[in-house]
Design an enzyme around this catalytic site. Structure first.
Site, PDB file in Angstrom:
ATOM      1  N   GLU A   8      -4.317  -1.534   7.584  1.00 59.35           N
ATOM      2  CA  GLU A   8      -4.214  -0.839   6.301  1.00 59.35           C
ATOM      3  C   GLU A   8      -4.006   0.645   6.566  1.00 59.35           C
ATOM      4  O   GLU A   8      -4.790   1.285   7.258  1.00 59.35           O
ATOM      5  CB  GLU A   8      -5.479  -1.061   5.467  1.00 59.35           C
TER       6      GLU A   8
ATOM      7  N   CYS B   9      -5.336  -0.918 -10.753  1.00 61.66           N
ATOM      8  CA  CYS B   9      -5.236  -0.994 -12.214  1.00 61.66           C
ATOM      9  C   CYS B   9      -6.322  -0.184 -12.902  1.00 61.66           C
ATOM     10  O   CYS B   9      -6.176   0.195 -14.069  1.00 61.66           O
ATOM     11  CB  CYS B   9      -5.327  -2.450 -12.666  1.00 61.66           C
TER      12      CYS B   9
END
Length: 458
Positions: free
Chosen positions: A37, A47
């Protein structure tokens, strides 16, 4: 027996859901899991960023579902701030680079999961990379924006784009006390809706004190003597800004896959089969915002970047990698959003989507209320429904209204998934009580009107 190695590229929803599910099915002695990552955070809710910026969510860490330490405690070797720069298909390995030290190395894999997500659309305009211009893709982006809002010399904000991110960020900035202008190249906000429904959103935004400028394309971000953004140029107009927020949507983050020669669809997303295995590659899976999925209504591949799908993709991939079985059959394109107290929902096809794939349809629009009209607090709700000519098959539903509007779309999503006709929908046994719905729910009123429209076409 030597353990197989699973390599995962991407440490958010799809990637870490796949890694976690595979670990549940196979222990470290059977399956070694290495995940890469490039950011500072794993398994977080992008979101939720607008609601953190807007103050509804108090702390950044509330958006983190599982930390790197928690993943490592489950025997997943999660390497943060490490970017994969190349996939070597012939050699079965990936090249990675540590962003802090610059150190590079190759890591071999037996199985590979590509979960590289999406990249924000950032057009190559003058001033687009100037200080004071912000995207909202990661938690780092959100923190940078919050810091800038606190230090802004004035209270003027310009949001570029009026899709989901654009309208959500407009609300967040309004909640922070900014004067907000939304510049949108479309005729109406929310291009995910038909223009007549988008117009309802635009009218509501104007009523909330948000200035919407439609049909206007941004050509530059203007900077001051200090190099910081001071205004947005659109056409021959300047819109002063102490901060500029980009809400132009996202595109599949498939640069690695493209360079490796993996199959991509028309939107640039990876193509997979029902098991989420990359087509033509037995050892590679892909999921999340970097893939295209099957649209169950149109029967075509489609790019729908949503966290709900990413988590489901990860579960399916993890099950298959771990020796189990899972499939992802497709989507109907359900999404909900809001701007202040206005709720916005859609599922299925818009008029232009249906026309593009050759479907003939009849559209109907009804106005109702979310509660019985006589019950205190009843607020207006507009439902638009598309049905296929002759067959009456439901093709799509859009809803704009106040409290109780958005989640009503779930009824339509189930009907679309089941391939129901609008006539069959009129018999659905939905819940009723005056505080929650009229005797005829707004979705069923629209279905009744759609039945009449289909019959009128002969």
């Amino acid at each position: 027996m030597t353990a197989e190695r699973l390599v995962v590229i991407g440490g958010d929803a799809a990637g870490m859901s796949a890694a976690s599910q595979a670990r549940r099915l196979k222990g470290p002695g059977e399956l070694e899991i290495v995940a890469f990552e490039r950011g500072h955070f794993s398994s977080f809710s992008a979101c939720g960023i607008p609601y953190w910026v807007g103050g509804q969510v108090a702390e950044r860490d509330e958006l983190i579902a599982r930390t790197p330490a928690e993943h490592r405690a489950r025997d997943i070797d999660l390497r943060m701030r490490t970017e994969v720069t190349e996939i070597d298909l012939a050699g079965g390995r990936v090249r990675s680079r540590e962003l802090e030290s610059g150190r590079q190395e190759w890591t071999g894999y037996d199985k590979l999961v590509i979960a590289t997500g999406a990249r924000p659309v950032r057009p190559p305009l003058p001033g687009i990379d100037a200080p004071g211009v912000f995207g909202v893709q990661t938690l780092d982006d959100g923190q940078a924006l919050l810091d800038a809002l606190s230090a802004a010399p004035g209270r003027r904000a310009v949001v570029v784009g009026a899709g989901y991110i654009g309208v959500e960020m407009a609300e967040a900035l309004l909640n922070r006390g900014f004067e907000v202008t939304v510049v949108n190249r479309g005729a109406q906000p929310m291009a995910t809706l038909d223009p007549d429904m988008g117009a309802l959103v635009g009218a509501a935004m104007d009523g909330l004190g948000i200035t919407t400028v439609n049909g206007t394309e941004v050509t530059a971000v203007l900077t001051g003597a200090d190099g910081r953004a001071r205004a947005v140029l659109a056409g021959d107009r300047e819109f002063p800004a102490d901060v500029v927020v980009l809400g132009l949507g996202v595109a599949p983050g498939t640069e690695l896959a493209r360079a490796a020669g993996l199959p991509l669809g028309s939107s640039g997303g990876l193509l997979t089969d029902l098991s989420m295995r990359v087509r033509g590659r037995e050892e590679i899976w892909a999921g999340g915002d970097c893939v295209e999925v099957l649209d169950l209504v149109s029967g075509r591949e489609r790019y729908v970047p949503l966290g709900t799908h990413a988590n489901k993709h990860g579960q399916v991939i993890g099950a298959n990698v771990g020796g189990g079985y899972g499939t992802f059959p497709g989507v109907v394109g359900t999404a909900v959003s809001k701007v202040c107290d206005l709720e916005i929902a859609r599922t299925g096809l818009r008029e232009k989507d249906a026309a593009r794939v050759g479907l003939q349809f009849v559209p109907v629009t009804v106005e109702s209320t979310g509660r019985a009209g006589y019950y205190p607090g009843a607020r207006p709700m507009t439902v638009k429904m598309l049905a296929e000519r002759r067959t009456g098959r439901l093709l799509g539903v859009q809803i704009v209204g106040r409290e109780g509007a958005a989640k009503r779309v779930d009824v339509a999503a189930v009907a679309l998934t089941a391939g129901m006709t609008v006539e069959a929908m009129t018999a659905l046994d939905l819940g009723y009580a005056p505080p929650f719905s009229p005797v005829w729910d707004p979705v069923l009123i629209a279905a009744r009107k759609a039945v009449a429209a289909v019959r009128a076409t002969g």
